[in-house]
Design a protein around this motif. Structure first.
Motif, PDB file in Angstrom:
ATOM      1  N   ASN A  95     -97.278 -11.866 -35.632  1.00 39.48           N
ATOM      2  CA  ASN A  95     -96.333 -10.758 -35.832  1.00 39.48           C
ATOM      3  C   ASN A  95     -96.222  -9.835 -34.622  1.00 39.48           C
ATOM      4  OD1 ASN A  95     -95.603 -11.432 -38.520  1.00 39.48           O
ATOM      5  ND2 ASN A  95     -97.560 -10.620 -39.216  1.00 39.48           N
ATOM      6  N   ASP A  96     -96.778 -10.258 -33.495  1.00 40.61           N
ATOM      7  CA  ASP A  96     -96.769  -9.392 -32.303  1.00 40.61           C
ATOM      8  C   ASP A  96     -95.372  -9.217 -31.710  1.00 40.61           C
ATOM      9  OD1 ASP A  96     -99.441  -9.192 -32.679  1.00 40.61           O
ATOM     10  OD2 ASP A  96    -100.025 -10.256 -30.854  1.00 40.61           O
ATOM     11  N   TYR A  97     -94.501 -10.157 -31.996  1.00 34.91           N
ATOM     12  CA  TYR A  97     -93.124 -10.082 -31.497  1.00 34.91           C
ATOM     13  C   TYR A  97     -92.170 -10.212 -32.669  1.00 34.91           C
ATOM     14  CZ  TYR A  97     -95.119 -10.608 -26.883  1.00 34.91           C
ATOM     15  OH  TYR A  97     -95.844 -10.408 -25.731  1.00 34.91           O
ATOM     16  N   MET A  98     -91.013  -9.610 -32.504  1.00 31.38           N
ATOM     17  CA  MET A  98     -90.001  -9.700 -33.545  1.00 31.38           C
ATOM     18  C   MET A  98     -88.640  -9.922 -32.885  1.00 31.38           C
ATOM     19  SD  MET A  98     -90.224  -5.674 -34.518  1.00 31.38           S
ATOM     20  CE  MET A  98     -88.965  -5.563 -35.714  1.00 31.38           C
ATOM     21  N   THR A  99     -87.757 -10.555 -33.641  1.00 28.03           N
ATOM     22  CA  THR A  99     -86.416 -10.812 -33.124  1.00 28.03           C
ATOM     23  C   THR A  99     -85.554  -9.575 -33.328  1.00 28.03           C
ATOM     24  OG1 THR A  99     -86.660 -13.144 -33.670  1.00 28.03           O
ATOM     25  CG2 THR A  99     -84.426 -12.344 -33.275  1.00 28.03           C
ATOM     26  N   ARG A 100     -84.941  -9.138 -32.264  1.00 28.53           N
ATOM     27  CA  ARG A 100     -84.023  -8.001 -32.308  1.00 28.53           C
ATOM     28  C   ARG A 100     -82.662  -8.463 -31.808  1.00 28.53           C
ATOM     29  NH1 ARG A 100     -86.873  -2.398 -31.809  1.00 28.53           N
ATOM     30  NH2 ARG A 100     -88.615  -2.913 -33.140  1.00 28.53           N
ATOM     31  N   GLN A 101     -81.687  -7.623 -31.998  1.00 29.21           N
ATOM     32  CA  GLN A 101     -80.345  -7.987 -31.562  1.00 29.21           C
ATOM     33  C   GLN A 101     -79.742  -6.851 -30.738  1.00 29.21           C
ATOM     34  OE1 GLN A 101     -77.056  -8.627 -34.411  1.00 29.21           O
ATOM     35  NE2 GLN A 101     -77.376 -10.796 -33.898  1.00 29.21           N
ATOM     36  N   ARG A 102     -79.115  -7.232 -29.635  1.00 30.04           N
ATOM     37  CA  ARG A 102     -78.430  -6.261 -28.784  1.00 30.04           C
ATOM     38  C   ARG A 102     -77.175  -6.943 -28.237  1.00 30.04           C
ATOM     39  NH1 ARG A 102     -81.733  -3.818 -23.909  1.00 30.04           N
ATOM     40  NH2 ARG A 102     -82.686  -5.778 -24.417  1.00 30.04           N
ATOM     41  N   ASP A 103     -76.054  -6.298 -28.395  1.00 27.12           N
ATOM     42  CA  ASP A 103     -74.774  -6.843 -27.932  1.00 27.12           C
ATOM     43  C   ASP A 103     -74.532  -8.250 -28.475  1.00 27.12           C
ATOM     44  OD1 ASP A 103     -74.386  -4.508 -26.444  1.00 27.12           O
ATOM     45  OD2 ASP A 103     -75.380  -5.371 -24.680  1.00 27.12           O
ATOM     46  N   GLY A 104     -74.910  -8.466 -29.737  1.00 22.62           N
ATOM     47  CA  GLY A 104     -74.683  -9.760 -30.373  1.00 22.62           C
ATOM     48  C   GLY A 104     -75.659 -10.848 -29.944  1.00 22.62           C
ATOM     49  N   GLU A 105     -76.604 -10.517 -29.088  1.00 25.90           N
ATOM     50  CA  GLU A 105     -77.593 -11.500 -28.608  1.00 25.90           C
ATOM     51  C   GLU A 105     -78.963 -11.205 -29.212  1.00 25.90           C
ATOM     52  OE1 GLU A 105     -77.090 -14.090 -26.379  1.00 25.90           O
ATOM     53  OE2 GLU A 105     -74.951 -13.633 -26.551  1.00 25.90           O
ATOM     54  N   ASN A 106     -79.646 -12.257 -29.639  1.00 26.44           N
ATOM     55  CA  ASN A 106     -81.005 -12.115 -30.134  1.00 26.44           C
ATOM     56  C   ASN A 106     -81.991 -12.136 -28.965  1.00 26.44           C
ATOM     57  OD1 ASN A 106     -80.126 -12.061 -32.758  1.00 26.44           O
ATOM     58  ND2 ASN A 106     -80.522 -14.218 -33.128  1.00 26.44           N
ATOM     59  N   TYR A 107     -83.040 -11.338 -29.083  1.00 26.52           N
ATOM     60  CA  TYR A 107     -84.107 -11.355 -28.084  1.00 26.52           C
ATOM     61  C   TYR A 107     -85.425 -11.014 -28.773  1.00 26.52           C
ATOM     62  CZ  TYR A 107     -83.948  -6.228 -28.008  1.00 26.52           C
ATOM     63  OH  TYR A 107     -83.994  -4.905 -28.351  1.00 26.52           O
ATOM     64  N   GLU A 108     -86.517 -11.395 -28.143  1.00 23.85           N
ATOM     65  CA  GLU A 108     -87.850 -11.123 -28.674  1.00 23.85           C
ATOM     66  C   GLU A 108     -88.348  -9.803 -28.093  1.00 23.85           C
ATOM     67  OE1 GLU A 108     -89.857 -13.113 -30.891  1.00 23.85           O
ATOM     68  OE2 GLU A 108     -87.845 -13.908 -31.216  1.00 23.85           O
ATOM     69  N   ALA A 109     -88.860  -8.949 -28.950  1.00 19.72           N
ATOM     70  CA  ALA A 109     -89.392  -7.659 -28.523  1.00 19.72           C
ATOM     71  C   ALA A 109     -90.786  -7.468 -29.117  1.00 19.72           C
ATOM     72  CB  ALA A 109     -88.480  -6.529 -28.983  1.00 19.72           C
ATOM     73  N   VAL A 110     -91.613  -6.739 -28.413  1.00 20.64           N
ATOM     74  CA  VAL A 110     -92.959  -6.436 -28.898  1.00 20.64           C
ATOM     75  C   VAL A 110     -92.843  -5.634 -30.193  1.00 20.64           C
ATOM     76  CG1 VAL A 110     -95.066  -5.144 -28.395  1.00 20.64           C
ATOM     77  CG2 VAL A 110     -93.973  -6.489 -26.602  1.00 20.64           C
ATOM     78  N   ASN A 111     -93.695  -5.964 -31.144  1.00 13.60           N
ATOM     79  CA  ASN A 111     -93.739  -5.266 -32.427  1.00 13.60           C
ATOM     80  C   ASN A 111     -94.969  -4.353 -32.423  1.00 13.60           C
ATOM     81  OD1 ASN A 111     -93.780  -4.418 -35.059  1.00 13.60           O
ATOM     82  ND2 ASN A 111     -93.732  -6.458 -35.957  1.00 13.60           N
ATOM     83  N   PRO A 112     -94.826  -3.121 -31.944  1.00 13.04           N
ATOM     84  CA  PRO A 112     -95.999  -2.241 -31.802  1.00 13.04           C
ATOM     85  C   PRO A 112     -96.664  -1.896 -33.133  1.00 13.04           C
ATOM     86  CG  PRO A 112     -93.974  -1.034 -31.329  1.00 13.04           C
ATOM     87  CD  PRO A 112     -93.595  -2.468 -31.515  1.00 13.04           C
ATOM     88  N   GLU A 113     -95.911  -1.868 -34.220  1.00 13.13           N
ATOM     89  CA  GLU A 113     -96.513  -1.555 -35.522  1.00 13.13           C
ATOM     90  C   GLU A 113     -97.512  -2.628 -35.936  1.00 13.13           C
ATOM     91  OE1 GLU A 113     -93.139  -1.580 -35.083  1.00 13.13           O
ATOM     92  OE2 GLU A 113     -92.680   0.553 -35.176  1.00 13.13           O
ATOM     93  N   ALA A 114     -97.157  -3.900 -35.738  1.00  9.79           N
ATOM     94  CA  ALA A 114     -98.060  -5.001 -36.108  1.00  9.79           C
ATOM     95  C   ALA A 114     -99.311  -4.976 -35.249  1.00  9.79           C
ATOM     96  CB  ALA A 114     -97.343  -6.337 -35.984  1.00  9.79           C
TER      97      ALA A 114
END
Length: 145
Positions: free
Chosen positions: A79-98
């Motif tokens: 769960n260290d990374y999560m999929t996010r979306q920006r400008d219609g594109e998916n990208y992996e971002a660090v999940n600081p809460e996890a």
């Protein structure tokens, strides 16, 4: 019918088994089929059927269970990374809460283990006791004034 309140080997064995598998007494006693937490603690306090010794040993076993869990928690990056979306594109971002939750889980277990099992403690005892203390006092008394 209500919660069971009388001591029975069956309930005692279940409680000991669950503690050894890492569960807290509060978690165990949330089960409506189990005795209330206060009832179990009364069994410990009155050493009902030698339950307090079994309970203490189970709590130590739970601390060793937590030691094993530390590796699993620290190594689990699912769960260290999560999929996010920006400008219609998916990208992996660090999940600081996890990551923060995993750190909290590890730190909590480490703290409890240090309190329950002195071998896990980082503290170094700096006091002299027994024969060492007597030898030091004898040596100090021989020093010139």
């Amino acid at each position: 019918m209500g919660r069971p309140s009388k001591y029975s080997d069956e309930y005692a064995d279940l409680i000991i088994e669950r503690i050894c598998s890492g569960m807290s007494l509060s978690e165990i006693c949330r089960d409506d089929e189990m005795p209330a937490r206060s009832t179990v603690l009364l069994w410990v306090a009155t050493d009902r059927e030698s339950f307090s010794d079994r309970y203490a040993k189970a709590c130590m076993a739970r601390a060793y269970f937590w030691a094993d869990e530390l590796i699993d928690i620290a190594d689990d990056s699912s769960n260290d990374y999560m999929t996010r979306q920006r400008d219609g594109e998916n990208y992996e971002a660090v999940n600081p809460e996890a990551i923060a939750r995993a750190r909290l889980r590890v730190d909590t277990r480490k703290w409890l283990m240090c309190k329950l099992i002195p071998a896990y403690s980082d503290k170094v005892e700096l006091g002299a006791t027994g024969d060492v203390a007597a030898a030091l006092m004898a040596w100090a008394n021989k020093l010139p004034d």
